[in-house]
Design a protein around this motif. Structure first.
Motif, short mmCIF file in Angstrom:
data_model
loop_
_atom_site.label_atom_id
_atom_site.label_comp_id
_atom_site.label_asym_id
_atom_site.label_seq_id
_atom_site.Cartn_x
_atom_site.Cartn_y
_atom_site.Cartn_z
N SER A 120 0.83 -1.21 0.00
CA SER A 120 0.00 0.00 0.00
C SER A 120 0.86 1.26 0.00
N THR A 121 1.98 1.23 0.71
CA THR A 121 2.87 2.39 0.77
C THR A 121 3.49 2.68 -0.59
N LEU A 122 3.94 1.63 -1.29
CA LEU A 122 4.52 1.81 -2.62
C LEU A 122 3.48 2.35 -3.60
N ASP A 123 2.25 1.87 -3.47
CA ASP A 123 1.20 2.32 -4.37
C ASP A 123 0.88 3.80 -4.14
N GLN A 124 0.93 4.23 -2.90
CA GLN A 124 0.55 5.60 -2.55
C GLN A 124 1.75 6.48 -2.20
N VAL A 125 2.94 6.10 -2.65
CA VAL A 125 4.14 6.82 -2.23
C VAL A 125 4.11 8.28 -2.65
N LEU A 131 -7.03 13.04 -15.83
CA LEU A 131 -6.67 11.64 -16.03
C LEU A 131 -6.27 10.99 -14.71
N PRO A 132 -6.90 9.88 -14.32
CA PRO A 132 -6.48 9.16 -13.12
C PRO A 132 -5.22 8.33 -13.41
N MET A 133 -4.07 8.80 -12.95
CA MET A 133 -2.79 8.16 -13.27
C MET A 133 -2.41 7.07 -12.27
N GLY A 134 -3.25 6.84 -11.32
CA GLY A 134 -3.04 5.82 -10.31
C GLY A 134 -4.14 5.94 -9.28
N ARG A 135 -4.16 5.03 -8.34
CA ARG A 135 -5.16 5.09 -7.28
C ARG A 135 -4.96 6.37 -6.47
N ASN A 136 -6.00 7.21 -6.38
CA ASN A 136 -5.96 8.50 -5.67
C ASN A 136 -4.95 9.46 -6.29
N MET A 137 -4.70 9.33 -7.60
CA MET A 137 -3.72 10.18 -8.26
C MET A 137 -4.35 10.94 -9.42
N THR A 138 -5.46 11.60 -9.16
CA THR A 138 -6.12 12.47 -10.13
C THR A 138 -6.01 13.90 -9.64
N LEU A 139 -5.51 14.80 -10.50
CA LEU A 139 -5.31 16.18 -10.07
C LEU A 139 -6.63 16.86 -9.75
N VAL A 140 -7.61 16.76 -10.64
CA VAL A 140 -8.91 17.41 -10.45
C VAL A 140 -10.00 16.35 -10.60
N HIS A 141 -10.78 16.15 -9.57
CA HIS A 141 -11.90 15.20 -9.61
C HIS A 141 -13.14 15.94 -10.12
N MET A 142 -13.62 15.53 -11.29
CA MET A 142 -14.78 16.19 -11.90
C MET A 142 -15.81 15.14 -12.28
N ASP A 143 -17.08 15.48 -12.09
CA ASP A 143 -18.15 14.58 -12.51
C ASP A 143 -18.25 14.52 -14.04
N ALA A 144 -17.83 15.59 -14.70
CA ALA A 144 -17.86 15.65 -16.17
C ALA A 144 -16.43 15.70 -16.71
N ALA A 145 -15.55 14.86 -16.18
CA ALA A 145 -14.14 14.88 -16.56
C ALA A 145 -13.95 14.57 -18.05
N LEU A 146 -14.71 13.61 -18.57
CA LEU A 146 -14.57 13.24 -19.98
C LEU A 146 -14.98 14.40 -20.88
N SER A 191 -0.30 0.82 -8.69
CA SER A 191 -1.26 1.14 -9.75
C SER A 191 -0.67 2.08 -10.81
N TRP A 192 0.18 3.02 -10.37
CA TRP A 192 0.74 3.96 -11.34
C TRP A 192 1.70 3.27 -12.31
N ILE A 193 2.30 2.19 -11.92
CA ILE A 193 3.16 1.44 -12.84
C ILE A 193 2.32 0.84 -13.97
N TRP A 194 1.15 0.31 -13.62
CA TRP A 194 0.27 -0.26 -14.64
C TRP A 194 -0.20 0.82 -15.61
N PHE A 195 -0.55 1.98 -15.09
CA PHE A 195 -1.06 3.06 -15.96
C PHE A 195 0.00 3.48 -16.97
N PHE A 196 1.20 3.74 -16.50
CA PHE A 196 2.24 4.21 -17.42
C PHE A 196 2.76 3.10 -18.32
#
Length: 391
Positions: free
Chosen positions: A3-8, A117-132, A296-301
């Motif tokens: 969990s620490t590596l994922d959220q580092v 763009l969600p680049m990992g778990r809890n790694m989205t700069l701006v959370h928007m309901d209409a992000a797309l 998670s960010w490793i999978w995304f990139f």
């Protein structure tokens, strides 16, 4: 530990923000994220350029960059220094203000898309309901930058390249958007975070990615075609056709301004690959449930870089299309197929669980493809070519 590596990066950001006064913490948090994006993706741009030059060299039976640094790995640095030191030449008749703003606005708009763009778990700069919706609004602004570049140069070739580029981008933006609408229909949300969460589920260790459904596979292929055309990549790189337009809409650009267009193209490739990953490949989720221990960010990139490698492969394999072929392909095949695929999505959703919807939806997609492809080939008057040589 996992969990620490994922959220580092999230933990590090919160730690730095906590050191600041309470009134400045929101601003510092945003600035940290923006700085990371501005630093990371140009670095990936340099890596992508090196991979492309090496990859195309291998496909064309040559070495590629191999002089600057070990195995040529410092070639992007040399290219950057060259771009910074080259003279900035502006035509006498050009509109200097618009000529300057065109590459700047293009780079700025491309980077805006990364905000959602969600680049990992809890790694989205701006959370928007209409992000797309926000992402596509930013992407549509690049067409204005292209036309600004061509019009302000006061060059007939630049203007023709800009008009050709805008026509291409508008034509393929329709299927790009429509192929994404299917995902919205399936999830019932425009939030990219929500779309990833829906796909982050597993059955017998296999993920629920949309690409593994009949309509999702069709949408992904159509999305990939439209994204390739939107980013002016081969075989759709008509706006910069060197054989007839010199270099297209940036013919009159040199030095760092030209480098900005180059940067915008590759950062746009990374961005659209990130969107495709989010919509169809599960975003930051793992391909198998037993691999969820990997951050998670490793999978995304990793998925993004795999998409870039496919684009490089296509560039080294396929020849450039003619303008009429490109436009006919968009309006007579890609767009009708995306509209039909929306019907398939609706059938998939309202038929409910079970094998029946797999059979019905797969049959519709396959039959539609065969019929449309056969009709398209039949309408072409294909005859043996005759070659004549000058005496």
């Amino acid at each position: 530990m996992v969990s620490t590596l994922d959220q580092v990066f999230v933990i590090l950001k919160h730690w730095i923000v906590s050191l600041m006064p309470a009134a400045l913490q929101p601003l510092v948090g945003v600035l940290l994220s923006v700085v990371c994006i501005i630093a990371l993706f140009p670095a990936l741009f340099a890596i992508s350029v090196l991979l492309e030059r090496k990859g195309l060299g291998r496909m064309q039976n040559r070495l590629g960059p191999n002089r600057v640094g070990p195995f040529g790995i410092l070639q992007p640095v040399a290219d950057g220094i060259k771009a910074l030191t080259k003279e900035d030449i502006v035509p006498i008749g050009a509109d200097r203000v618009v000529h300057f703003l065109a590459p700047v606005s293009m780079v700025a708009v491309v980077f805006m898309g990364y905000a959602v763009l969600p680049m990992g778990r809890n790694m989205t700069l701006v959370h928007m309901d209409a992000a797309l919706l926000f992402y596509f609004a930013m992407g549509a602004s690049t067409e204005l930058s292209v036309f600004m570049a061509g019009w302000s140069s006061r060059n007939k070739y630049s203007l023709l390249g800009a008009m050709r580029g805008v026509a291409q981008m508008i034509s393929y933006e329709v299927p790009l958007l429509m192929s994404s609408v299917g995902v919205v229909m399936a999830t019932g949300s425009l939030s990219l975070d929500k779309i990833v969460e829906v796909q982050n589920q597993y059955t017998y260790g296999l993920p629920h990615w949309f690409i593994f459904t009949p309509w999702g596979l069709a949408s992904f292929v159509l999305f990939a075609i439209a994204a390739t055309a939107e980013t002016n990549r081969s075989p759709f790189d008509l706006p910069e056709g060197e054989s007839e337009l010199v270099a297209g809409y940036f013919t009159e650009y040199s030095g760092f301004k030209f480098a900005e267009f180059f940067l915008a193209e590759y950062v746009g490739m990374l961005s659209i690959s990130g969107l495709g990953t989010t919509l169809f490949l599960g975003g930051w989720s793992a391909p198998f449930s037993f691999l969820q221990f990997i951050p998670s960010w490793i999978w995304f990139f990793s998925k993004i870089m795999l998409s870039i490698c496919v684009m490089i492969w296509l560039r080294g394999t396929l020849p450039r299309m003619r303008q009429d072929q490109l436009m006919n392909f968009a309006w007579k095949f890609v767009i009708p197929f995306t509209l039909l695929n929306l019907v398939v999505v609706a059938v998939w959703r309202f038929m409910g669980e079970g094998w029946a919807r797999w059979v019905v939806c797969s049959a519709i997609v396959v039959v539609a493809y065969v019929v449309m492809a056969h009709a398209g080939m039949r309408s072409k008057k294909i005859a043996p070519r005759s070659y004549r040589f000058a005496e």
